[in-house]
Write a protein that holds these residues in place. Structure first.
Motif: not given
Length: 144
Positions: A30, A33-34, A37, A40-41
């Motif tokens: 997790c 993945w954070t 993200l 990517g943002l």
């Protein structure tokens, strides 16, 4: 349909990218993945600002030169969108060639160098799915 079929069932000798992606996605925590993200943002925000500035500068230059006559904000937005699209269509293949293709070549040369140094006839190489087909293509065309 043909492209979807080739994506789900790659030709013999190519890497199963979809299956590899699923296995890798399930292996990440997790926390990873954070981080993906957030990265990517941040990259999306930066690229959006850069492309909008590029598009607005292009529209302003086109208006000053008389190439484009913009009467309303809506027209200006449309022309800016087309300028951004043109920049993306030009830049994305250039970025791919500069990053992915050159990395494939560097990885292929490193593999060949190590094979020749060790004198091995067979080798197992683990690379990311994005580079596998490029390296395989070079190995088939140039050999080891």
């Amino acid at each position: 349909p043909r492209v979807c079929f080739q994506f789900l069932y790659p030709p013999l000798g190519n890497i199963d990218v979809a299956g590899s992606m699923v296995l890798h996605m399930l292996s990440f925590s997790c926390r990873t993945w954070t981080a993906f993200l957030l990265a990517g943002l941040c990259a999306s925000v930066v690229m959006n600002l850069v492309l909008h500035l590029l598009g607005m500068a292009g529209v302003a230059a086109a208006e000053r030169s008389g190439a484009v006559h913009v009467d309303s904000q809506h027209d200006r937005d449309v022309v800016t969108t087309y300028a951004i699209l043109a920049a993306e269509l030009y830049l994305l293949p250039q970025i791919y060639d500069a990053v992915a293709a050159s990395r494939d070549e560097a990885m292929y040369r490193s593999i060949v160098r190590k094979l020749r140094r060790c004198g091995a006839r067979r080798v197992v190489v683990v690379v990311g799915a994005g580079h596998a087909n490029g390296i395989l293509q070079r190995a088939r065309s140039q050999g080891f």
